[in-house]
Design a protein around this motif. Structure first.
Motif, PDB file in Angstrom:
ATOM      1  N   MET A 242     -26.943 -41.363  -1.951  1.00 52.30           N
ATOM      2  CA  MET A 242     -25.559 -41.430  -2.399  1.00 52.30           C
ATOM      3  C   MET A 242     -24.871 -42.693  -1.888  1.00 52.30           C
ATOM      4  SD  MET A 242     -23.921 -37.655  -2.473  1.00 52.30           S
ATOM      5  CE  MET A 242     -23.851 -37.413  -0.721  1.00 52.30           C
ATOM      6  N   ASP A 243     -24.155 -43.346  -2.795  1.00 54.33           N
ATOM      7  CA  ASP A 243     -23.369 -44.531  -2.440  1.00 54.33           C
ATOM      8  C   ASP A 243     -21.940 -44.088  -2.167  1.00 54.33           C
ATOM      9  OD1 ASP A 243     -22.045 -46.903  -2.215  1.00 54.33           O
ATOM     10  OD2 ASP A 243     -22.294 -47.495  -4.320  1.00 54.33           O
ATOM     11  N   MET A 244     -21.513 -44.184  -0.916  1.00 51.76           N
ATOM     12  CA  MET A 244     -20.181 -43.731  -0.557  1.00 51.76           C
ATOM     13  C   MET A 244     -19.144 -44.850  -0.623  1.00 51.76           C
ATOM     14  SD  MET A 244     -20.785 -40.624  -0.187  1.00 51.76           S
ATOM     15  CE  MET A 244     -19.169 -40.103   0.384  1.00 51.76           C
ATOM     16  N   GLY A 245     -19.531 -45.998  -1.133  1.00 52.18           N
ATOM     17  CA  GLY A 245     -18.615 -47.126  -1.118  1.00 52.18           C
ATOM     18  C   GLY A 245     -17.378 -46.913  -1.958  1.00 52.18           C
ATOM     19  N   ALA A 246     -17.491 -46.108  -3.036  1.00 52.45           N
ATOM     20  CA  ALA A 246     -16.350 -45.924  -3.932  1.00 52.45           C
ATOM     21  C   ALA A 246     -15.402 -44.841  -3.451  1.00 52.45           C
ATOM     22  CB  ALA A 246     -16.859 -45.556  -5.339  1.00 52.45           C
ATOM     23  N   MET A 247     -15.807 -44.134  -2.426  1.00 53.95           N
ATOM     24  CA  MET A 247     -15.006 -42.996  -1.993  1.00 53.95           C
ATOM     25  C   MET A 247     -13.780 -43.441  -1.217  1.00 53.95           C
ATOM     26  SD  MET A 247     -16.181 -39.883   0.414  1.00 53.95           S
ATOM     27  CE  MET A 247     -14.966 -38.842   1.210  1.00 53.95           C
ATOM     28  N   GLY A 248     -12.640 -42.832  -1.537  1.00 52.31           N
ATOM     29  CA  GLY A 248     -11.429 -43.127  -0.783  1.00 52.31           C
ATOM     30  C   GLY A 248     -11.520 -42.582   0.628  1.00 52.31           C
ATOM     31  N   GLN A 249     -10.803 -43.196   1.541  1.00 54.77           N
ATOM     32  CA  GLN A 249     -10.829 -42.744   2.926  1.00 54.77           C
ATOM     33  C   GLN A 249      -9.933 -41.524   3.071  1.00 54.77           C
ATOM     34  OE1 GLN A 249     -12.767 -44.028   5.425  1.00 54.77           O
ATOM     35  NE2 GLN A 249     -13.687 -45.039   3.678  1.00 54.77           N
ATOM     36  N   GLY A 250     -10.475 -40.456   3.632  1.00 56.39           N
ATOM     37  CA  GLY A 250      -9.699 -39.249   3.862  1.00 56.39           C
ATOM     38  C   GLY A 250      -8.704 -39.447   4.986  1.00 56.39           C
ATOM     39  N   ASP A 251      -7.564 -38.756   4.876  1.00 54.67           N
ATOM     40  CA  ASP A 251      -6.596 -38.793   5.955  1.00 54.67           C
ATOM     41  C   ASP A 251      -7.133 -37.998   7.128  1.00 54.67           C
ATOM     42  OD1 ASP A 251      -4.073 -38.429   3.462  1.00 54.67           O
ATOM     43  OD2 ASP A 251      -4.706 -40.267   4.467  1.00 54.67           O
ATOM     44  N   MET A 252      -6.945 -38.513   8.341  1.00 56.36           N
ATOM     45  CA  MET A 252      -7.508 -37.898   9.530  1.00 56.36           C
ATOM     46  C   MET A 252      -6.377 -37.434  10.432  1.00 56.36           C
ATOM     47  SD  MET A 252     -10.799 -38.609   8.977  1.00 56.36           S
ATOM     48  CE  MET A 252     -11.721 -38.644  10.512  1.00 56.36           C
ATOM     49  N   MET A 253      -6.622 -36.329  11.121  1.00 57.66           N
ATOM     50  CA  MET A 253      -5.639 -35.842  12.073  1.00 57.66           C
ATOM     51  C   MET A 253      -6.373 -35.192  13.223  1.00 57.66           C
ATOM     52  SD  MET A 253      -2.283 -33.490  11.367  1.00 57.66           S
ATOM     53  CE  MET A 253      -1.572 -34.800  10.370  1.00 57.66           C
ATOM     54  N   ALA A 254      -5.991 -35.573  14.457  1.00 57.86           N
ATOM     55  CA  ALA A 254      -6.649 -35.013  15.633  1.00 57.86           C
ATOM     56  C   ALA A 254      -6.322 -33.539  15.758  1.00 57.86           C
ATOM     57  CB  ALA A 254      -6.202 -35.760  16.886  1.00 57.86           C
ATOM     58  N   MET A 255      -7.324 -32.754  16.188  1.00 56.82           N
ATOM     59  CA  MET A 255      -7.119 -31.330  16.394  1.00 56.82           C
ATOM     60  C   MET A 255      -6.755 -31.077  17.850  1.00 56.82           C
ATOM     61  SD  MET A 255     -10.120 -29.466  14.260  1.00 56.82           S
ATOM     62  CE  MET A 255      -9.406 -27.860  14.619  1.00 56.82           C
ATOM     63  N   PRO A 256      -5.735 -30.260  18.097  1.00 57.99           N
ATOM     64  CA  PRO A 256      -5.370 -29.974  19.473  1.00 57.99           C
ATOM     65  C   PRO A 256      -6.510 -29.276  20.202  1.00 57.99           C
ATOM     66  CG  PRO A 256      -4.226 -28.496  17.946  1.00 57.99           C
ATOM     67  CD  PRO A 256      -4.885 -29.553  17.121  1.00 57.99           C
ATOM     68  N   GLY A 257      -6.777 -29.717  21.415  1.00 54.83           N
ATOM     69  CA  GLY A 257      -7.801 -29.079  22.218  1.00 54.83           C
ATOM     70  C   GLY A 257      -9.215 -29.413  21.823  1.00 54.83           C
ATOM     71  N   MET A 258      -9.383 -30.409  20.926  1.00 61.54           N
ATOM     72  CA  MET A 258     -10.724 -30.715  20.431  1.00 61.54           C
ATOM     73  C   MET A 258     -11.219 -32.054  20.970  1.00 61.54           C
ATOM     74  SD  MET A 258     -11.663 -28.127  18.683  1.00 61.54           S
ATOM     75  CE  MET A 258     -13.096 -28.761  17.830  1.00 61.54           C
ATOM     76  N   ASP A 259     -10.629 -32.539  22.097  1.00 63.57           N
ATOM     77  CA  ASP A 259     -11.093 -33.750  22.753  1.00 63.57           C
ATOM     78  C   ASP A 259     -11.161 -34.936  21.799  1.00 63.57           C
ATOM     79  OD1 ASP A 259     -11.383 -32.411  25.201  1.00 63.57           O
ATOM     80  OD2 ASP A 259     -13.384 -31.705  24.633  1.00 63.57           O
ATOM     81  N   GLY A 260     -10.108 -35.073  20.992  1.00 62.12           N
ATOM     82  CA  GLY A 260     -10.016 -36.242  20.124  1.00 62.12           C
ATOM     83  C   GLY A 260     -10.748 -36.119  18.810  1.00 62.12           C
ATOM     84  N   MET A 261     -11.444 -34.992  18.576  1.00 63.28           N
ATOM     85  CA  MET A 261     -12.110 -34.817  17.289  1.00 63.28           C
ATOM     86  C   MET A 261     -11.061 -34.787  16.189  1.00 63.28           C
ATOM     87  SD  MET A 261     -15.020 -31.975  18.146  1.00 63.28           S
ATOM     88  CE  MET A 261     -15.683 -32.032  16.479  1.00 63.28           C
TER      89      MET A 261
ATOM     90  N   MET B 201     -10.010 -33.992  12.112  1.00 58.45           N
ATOM     91  CA  MET B 201     -10.382 -33.311  10.879  1.00 58.45           C
ATOM     92  C   MET B 201      -9.959 -34.160   9.696  1.00 58.45           C
ATOM     93  SD  MET B 201      -7.673 -30.165  10.952  1.00 58.45           S
ATOM     94  CE  MET B 201      -5.997 -30.370  11.541  1.00 58.45           C
ATOM     95  N   ASP B 202     -10.707 -34.058   8.625  1.00 57.90           N
ATOM     96  CA  ASP B 202     -10.410 -34.767   7.393  1.00 57.90           C
ATOM     97  C   ASP B 202      -9.516 -33.867   6.547  1.00 57.90           C
ATOM     98  OD1 ASP B 202     -12.171 -37.163   7.654  1.00 57.90           O
ATOM     99  OD2 ASP B 202     -13.707 -35.617   7.807  1.00 57.90           O
ATOM    100  N   LEU B 203      -8.331 -34.340   6.220  1.00 54.39           N
ATOM    101  CA  LEU B 203      -7.381 -33.512   5.499  1.00 54.39           C
ATOM    102  C   LEU B 203      -7.406 -33.756   4.001  1.00 54.39           C
ATOM    103  CD1 LEU B 203      -4.279 -33.628   7.871  1.00 54.39           C
ATOM    104  CD2 LEU B 203      -6.100 -31.921   7.751  1.00 54.39           C
ATOM    105  N   ASN B 204      -7.457 -35.008   3.590  1.00 54.07           N
ATOM    106  CA  ASN B 204      -7.327 -35.331   2.165  1.00 54.07           C
ATOM    107  C   ASN B 204      -8.411 -36.311   1.744  1.00 54.07           C
ATOM    108  OD1 ASN B 204      -4.787 -33.857   1.560  1.00 54.07           O
ATOM    109  ND2 ASN B 204      -3.939 -35.262   3.084  1.00 54.07           N
ATOM    110  N   ASP B 205      -9.186 -35.899   0.741  1.00 52.89           N
ATOM    111  CA  ASP B 205     -10.250 -36.749   0.225  1.00 52.89           C
ATOM    112  C   ASP B 205      -9.743 -37.865  -0.674  1.00 52.89           C
ATOM    113  OD1 ASP B 205     -12.367 -35.409   1.373  1.00 52.89           O
ATOM    114  OD2 ASP B 205     -12.556 -33.996  -0.275  1.00 52.89           O
ATOM    115  N   TYR B 206      -8.575 -37.653  -1.288  1.00 55.02           N
ATOM    116  CA  TYR B 206      -8.185 -38.522  -2.392  1.00 55.02           C
ATOM    117  C   TYR B 206      -6.665 -38.559  -2.501  1.00 55.02           C
ATOM    118  CZ  TYR B 206      -8.517 -40.543  -7.123  1.00 55.02           C
ATOM    119  OH  TYR B 206      -8.429 -41.365  -8.223  1.00 55.02           O
ATOM    120  N   ASN B 207      -6.134 -39.730  -2.757  1.00 56.51           N
ATOM    121  CA  ASN B 207      -4.708 -39.874  -3.006  1.00 56.51           C
ATOM    122  C   ASN B 207      -4.459 -39.801  -4.509  1.00 56.51           C
ATOM    123  OD1 ASN B 207      -3.934 -40.236  -0.269  1.00 56.51           O
ATOM    124  ND2 ASN B 207      -4.619 -42.358  -0.363  1.00 56.51           N
TER     125      ASN B 207
END
Length: 528
Positions: free
Chosen positions: A200-219, A221-227
């Motif tokens: 799979m070529d992921m080059g065309a994929m938009g960047q998902g919005d990211m948000m840190a999870m509380p208590g997850m040591d900076g991990m 989560m991806d919230l939105n795949d596409y604008n």
């Protein structure tokens, strides 16, 4: 051309997307209802867009049934290509559930099919069970009113939410998935070899919005795949929202339906504090608040009281993890309605990371207490690169079904080990949320539950008709890459004995009689 004159120019197609506001009382209907899958035109920020829709006999979007009214519907496909409609939240016979080739084939262009079953009350919806078709807005409300709705002195308003792109859905999915979409997948006949994602070529994929999870040591989560290009409430954006006239001092029931392909929303009632009184069509103990989350496929019934002095009151849907918003405006006669920006000043928070809302819900009519016959765990997994989403490590076609016997209580634990949330929907059943994390609760009765990253939700379900029922993520890009399994129900021994006895009695009374479902979907009797 101004937006208003342009909307007038589109009047012929706008009639097909008539206001989704429901009157306080509807006249009793009799006989069969008609529903048409067709094309229509909507206005998105001054630009005409051709989309699809499900229109009743009067050209209105969706269906409203009275208390006790049967779901007796003739569906006609006037689109140029085959499709099929799933009655989300209803519990029809499996043959009428609306999944391609499980067991009925898709509805061909020009074909008509009849549906007949007892309607499940509440706020539900209907949509194509082909991801690209659903993303063409081939969806509509399906409201089945209760006697309490008729008796209540309140106005009903439906808030039907979509995410929308001007690009063809196949292109959107290709950008998101890197070309791995199974959007046209044959649910019933797909081979058992699984999928090869290595190329799979992921080059065309938009960047998902990211948000840190509380208590997850900076991990993160991806919230939105596409604008998406727009976020719609009743087919409109906030540059020209629907303004619903309401009475001073009146009570409103807002029926919220998240029909979006890949967007979770917060419903913000603003200056009107609300009470969440039902989810997925099932009443819950009233939960007060002014902001409630709703994932794809889910529904919320929110009761509001308009103050006696009146005014204009925006009811907004806020895209999680981003600034976009949409909605409708409730306004009393003579109230000044001001324009609302489509962007908030700051990003809206992620929904459901701590499962606080789900954990606070309590069913008005919980399932009876029973010991489960089985307690399967479904591990929800996947990655953004490569873009692949799995249940127990498998995609559709190499999946291992969840099995049960008809009548058995089954408790399914969804354990999300990925960094995206998954709204998990079960066909043909309603289940009760009985666990969030490690806590046991008597939660809401639902058909779609939102499982956050690294979260665990347990649901109890009583297995119904012996058949293959789909169990899948309602995030369309996840579904299109195979995040689906099945709840395979087999007949219990007592049901087999009962069915055999009934068959013997039928033969002794009328010779050899058998019932089958014909191409129309309506049972037909053949005697030989």
């Amino acid at each position: 051309m101004s937006p208003f004159s342009r909307r007038g120019f589109l009047a012929a197609s706008a009639a097909t997307a008539a206001s989704l506001m429901l009157p306080a009382r509807v006249r009793a209907q009799s006989g069969r209802l008609s529903l048409t899958a067709t094309t229509r035109t909507i206005d998105v920020r001054g630009r005409a867009a051709t989309v699809w829709g499900l229109l009743d006999g009067a050209g209105r979007s969706g269906l409203v049934l009275d208390p006790g009214q049967a779901f007796a519907v003739d569906l006609t496909n006037t689109l140029a290509e085959p499709t099929i409609i799933h009655w989300h939240g209803q519990i029809p016979p499996n043959a009428q559930d609306g999944v391609p080739d499980l067991p009925m084939p898709v509805l061909q262009a020009g074909e008509n099919r009849a549906y007949d079953f007892a309607a499940r009350p509440g706020t539900h919806w209907m949509h194509a069970h082909i991801p690209t078709h659903e993303m063409m807005l081939l969806a509509a409300p399906l409201v089945v009113r209760r006697p309490e709705d008729i008796a209540a002195d309140r106005q009903e308003v439906t808030l039907f939410l979509h995410d929308f792109a001007f690009k063809p859905p196949a292109e959107v999915l290709a950008e998101i998935t890197g070309g791995a979409s199974m959007a046209g997948m044959d649910h019933g006949q797909m081979g058992q070899g699984g999928m090869d994602h290595s190329g799979m070529d992921m080059g065309a994929m938009g960047q998902g919005d990211m948000m840190a999870m509380p208590g997850m040591d900076g991990m993160a989560m991806d919230l939105n795949d596409y604008n998406f290009d727009a976020y719609l409430a009743n087919d409109r954006t906030l540059d020209d929202p629907e303004v619903v006239q309401v009475d001073k001092g009146g009570r409103i029931l807002v029926r919220v339906i998240n029909a979006a392909a890949a967007t979770v929303f917060w419903i913000d009632t603003g200056a009107l504090p609300g009470r969440l009184v039902a989810v997925d069509g099932e009443p819950v103990q009233p939960l007060p608040g002014s902001r409630f989350g709703v994932a794809m496929g889910q529904r919320l019934d929110i009761e509001l009281d308009v103050p006696g002095e009146g005014g204009a009151f925006p009811i907004l849907a806020l895209r999680e993890g981003a600034r976009e918003r949409t909605g409708v405006i409730l306004a009393t006669p003579g109230a000044a309605v001001t324009r609302i920006a489509e962007m908030s000043e700051a990003d809206h928070p992620a929904f459901s990371g701590d499962l606080a809302q789900e954990g606070a819900l309590r069913a008005v009519t919980p399932l009876p207490e029973r010991a489960p016959a089985s307690q399967p765990m479904l591990m929800l997994g996947g990655t953004m690169m490569p873009y692949v989403w799995t249940i127990n490590g498998q995609t559709w076609g190499s999946h291992v079904p969840v099995t049960a016997k008809s009548g058995d209580r089954v408790e399914i634990m969804f354990h999300n080990m990925s960094m995206m949330a998954h709204p998990m929907h079960l066909h043909g059943h309603a289940f009760q949320v009985v666990g969030v994390g490690m806590d046991r609760i008597a939660g809401a009765v639902r058909d779609t539950v939102h499982v956050p990253p690294m979260g665990m939700v347990t649901v109890a379900v009583d297995a119904g008709e012996a058949a293959r029922w789909m169990l899948h993520c309602h995030h369309m890009p996840h579904l299109s890459t195979g995040m689906m399994t099945e709840f395979a129900v087999s007949a219990s021994r007592r049901h087999v004995v009962s069915a055999s006895r009934s068959s013997d009695e039928a033969i002794s009374c009328s010779g050899r009689a058998s019932r089958s479902v014909g191409s129309t979907g309506r049972p037909s009797t053949r005697t030989s």
